[in-house]
Structures are given as C-alpha cells and as structure tokens.
Enzyme design. Structure first.
Site, PDB file in Angstrom:
ATOM      1  N   TYR A   1      -1.009  -0.452   9.854  1.00  0.00           N
ATOM      2  CA  TYR A   1      -1.233  -0.893   8.475  1.00  0.00           C
ATOM      3  C   TYR A   1       0.004  -0.642   7.617  1.00  0.00           C
ATOM      4  CZ  TYR A   1      -3.788  -1.074   3.977  1.00  0.00           C
ATOM      5  OH  TYR A   1      -4.234  -1.369   2.712  1.00  0.00           O
TER       6      TYR A   1
ATOM      7  N   SER B   1       0.840  -1.200   0.000  1.00  0.00           N
ATOM      8  CA  SER B   1       0.000   0.000   0.000  1.00  0.00           C
ATOM      9  C   SER B   1       0.872   1.246   0.000  1.00  0.00           C
ATOM     10  CB  SER B   1      -0.888   0.012   1.241  1.00  0.00           C
ATOM     11  OG  SER B   1      -1.544   1.266   1.398  1.00  0.00           O
TER      12      SER B   1
ATOM     13  N   LYS C   1       2.295  -3.355   5.659  1.00  0.00           N
ATOM     14  CA  LYS C   1       2.370  -3.291   4.204  1.00  0.00           C
ATOM     15  C   LYS C   1       3.791  -3.087   3.696  1.00  0.00           C
ATOM     16  CE  LYS C   1      -1.848  -4.089   3.027  1.00  0.00           C
ATOM     17  NZ  LYS C   1      -2.128  -5.423   2.439  1.00  0.00           N
TER      18      LYS C   1
END
Length: 306
Positions: A165, A152, A169
């Site tokens: 997150y 991401s 990622k």
C-alpha cells in the site's frame, strides 16, 4: 467567495461508500454532474456489485443533483476508457477526476505474497494512472482539468504491514510531480489528498472514539478545494478530523567534497552538514537537483559552467 462546480463534470472512483461517497455527494451539492464509480467489492478487492453506486446516485438525484453510476474496475484500462466515454457521451466533457478507489491486503513484507503486492499496485497506482490516462486527452482538448490522486501517510512515512500500500501511495506522488509539468500549458492541475478517515479500510485499526472523530465529512472539504477552479498545483494536502496540513518533500543543501574526500569515509566525516535540515527546501523539478549539485561543485572547483 463560494466554491461551486456548475457546468463541470466529475468522476469519483470508489464512490459507493466512505470517502468517495462523501466526495461525490458534496461535489453534486455544489453543482457538479457526477459519475459515481464503484466496483462494489469488499475492502480486499474481491467481489463486485452495482448496488452501492446506484444508492449514491439515488441520493444525489433525490437532492436535486445529476449523477450516473458506473461499475468500472479501475485496474482494467478498457473499463476505465468506457467509463470516461460514458461521461463524455452523457455530458460532453470531464473536468474533475478524483482517484479514490482502493483496497487493502495488509501483511508484513515477510508474510505477504507477491500476488497481493501486485494487486494493490494495480488498484491504487495503475488504477489512478488508468483513470488519468483516459481523461488526459479530453482535459487537454478542453484546456481544463482538475485531478486528485489519493496518497497516504503510509506512503509518505511508512506503516507496518503496508509495504504494498505504501509503495503504491508514494507512486502516485511521483506521477503527480511530473503530470503537473506536462499539464500546465493545458490548465490541468494535479494534487494529492492524504486522508485520515474512519472508513471500512481503517475500521478496527483505531480506537472507537478516534474512529468517530475521523469522519469522511471532515476530509472532503480538502478534495473540494483541490478540484476548484483556483486550486493549488502539486500540493499534498493532508486532512482528518477537521485538521488540514501540507506535506512537502524537501532536500538539504548540497555539500561539495574535495576529490580526496569523495569516499564513503568522507561522507561519514561530513554527515552532520550533509544531513542538516538548515536551508532545506522544496524543489520544483528533478533537474533542479542536478543544477544544485553542479553549481556547488563548480564553486568548489573554481570553474564556470557557462
């Protein structure tokens, strides 16, 4: 030349809706037999239901394709092992793995809990590792494998409220970089997708008009390319709204400082040259950085390394 997957078996995690659903359906349209994996939970990872995965399987079968549903929790290795066994027992092999399953627990670092941080790592990072580990020996033995991890822009560049997150990622990129080396002799290629799509994980974060442009259908072609027979390797392919680009991690040339300048003050004095993008390039492996540093040092000191 048409890209197809006839005779290939694919596992797509988090395939009950959104990007994963689109990936699974399009792989099946092009001849792949697909394991549609989905825990069926909410976007924060709570709950479970098989309905979404079964609906995707029904959609694939209605179009003439072959698929089976699986409700494995990718954060649990025993679940993942059973999923891979199901695929091998049903179709005899696993050729393609698309790691798409994910959850969100967005909060600023100050307000977020360590429990939420760990859960996001367990699903995004360890979930990908669990799936790759369970498929790895199968792919090695058949000397063929195409693996996609989903990264991401939050990991590559940062995004407020997504420390957990973003860390997960970026972690899958580190895994990819090493797996491509270990899988090379077995014809296993590993790539990363950095998607921008309007899914339930991004709903409410984007203006409505932008959300409408960012359809899963504009991202899935990137996955289809990354798992094709002639796919690239160790590539971060970004996709969204029909646009495609490649993200690269590059390193500037090494600037050797004389012993008396090997101080924080010396680094500060030469910072312009050290940080200059001129001559920056992508390295193929970690040892290349060591050799680069050693080569420049040897030149500066007038010695030979061999």
């Amino acid at each position: 030349m048409s890209i197809r997957y006839d005779g290939k078996v694919a596992i797509v995690t988090g395939a009950g809706q959104g990007l994963g659903r689109c990936h699974a359906i399009e792989l099946a349209k092009r001849g792949a037999k697909v394991v549609v994996n989905d825990l069926g939970g909410a976007k924060d990872g709570t709950g479970a239901s098989s309905e979404a995965a079964l609906a995707v399987v029904a959609e694939i079968e209605a179009a003439g394709g072959e698929a089976i549903a699986n409700g494995a929790n990718v954060a649990k290795y025993a679940d993942v092992e059973a999923m891979v066994k199901q695929a091998v027992d049903t179709w005899g092999r696993v050729d393609i793995l698309v790691n798409n399953a994910g959850i969100l627990r967005d909060k600023s670092f100050a307000k977020g809990s360590l429990e939420d941080f760990q859960l996001v790592l367990d699903v995004h990072l360890m979930g990908s590792i669990n799936c790759i580990k369970a498929c790895w020996d199968v792919m090695r033995e058949q000397e063929y494998g195409r693996i996609v991890v989903t990264t991401s822009s939050s990991g590559l560049y940062g995004n407020f409220g997504q420390t957990n997150y973003g860390a997960a990622k970026m972690g899958v990129i580190g895994a990819m970089n090493t797996l491509v080396q270990e899988g090379a002799k077995y014809n296993i290629k590993v790539n990363a997708l950095a998607p921008t799509a309007g899914t339930r994980m991004t709903e409410g974060l984007l203006p409505e008009k932008a959300f409408d442009l960012l359809t899963p259908e504009t991202v899935t072609p990137a996955v289809l390319y990354l798992v094709s027979e002639d796919a690239p390797n160790r590539t971060i392919l970004c996709a969204g709204a029909g646009g495609f680009s490649v993200a690269k991690i590059v390193e500037t040339p090494s600037v050797w400082l004389k012993p008396e300048e090997q101080t924080p003050e010396g680094i500060a004095a030469h910072w312009h040259d050290i940080s200059s993008d001129a001559g920056a390039k992508e390295l193929g492996a970690g040892f290349e950085q060591s050799m680069k540093m050693l080569t420049v040092a040897a030149e500066g000191m007038g010695i030979k390394l061999d």
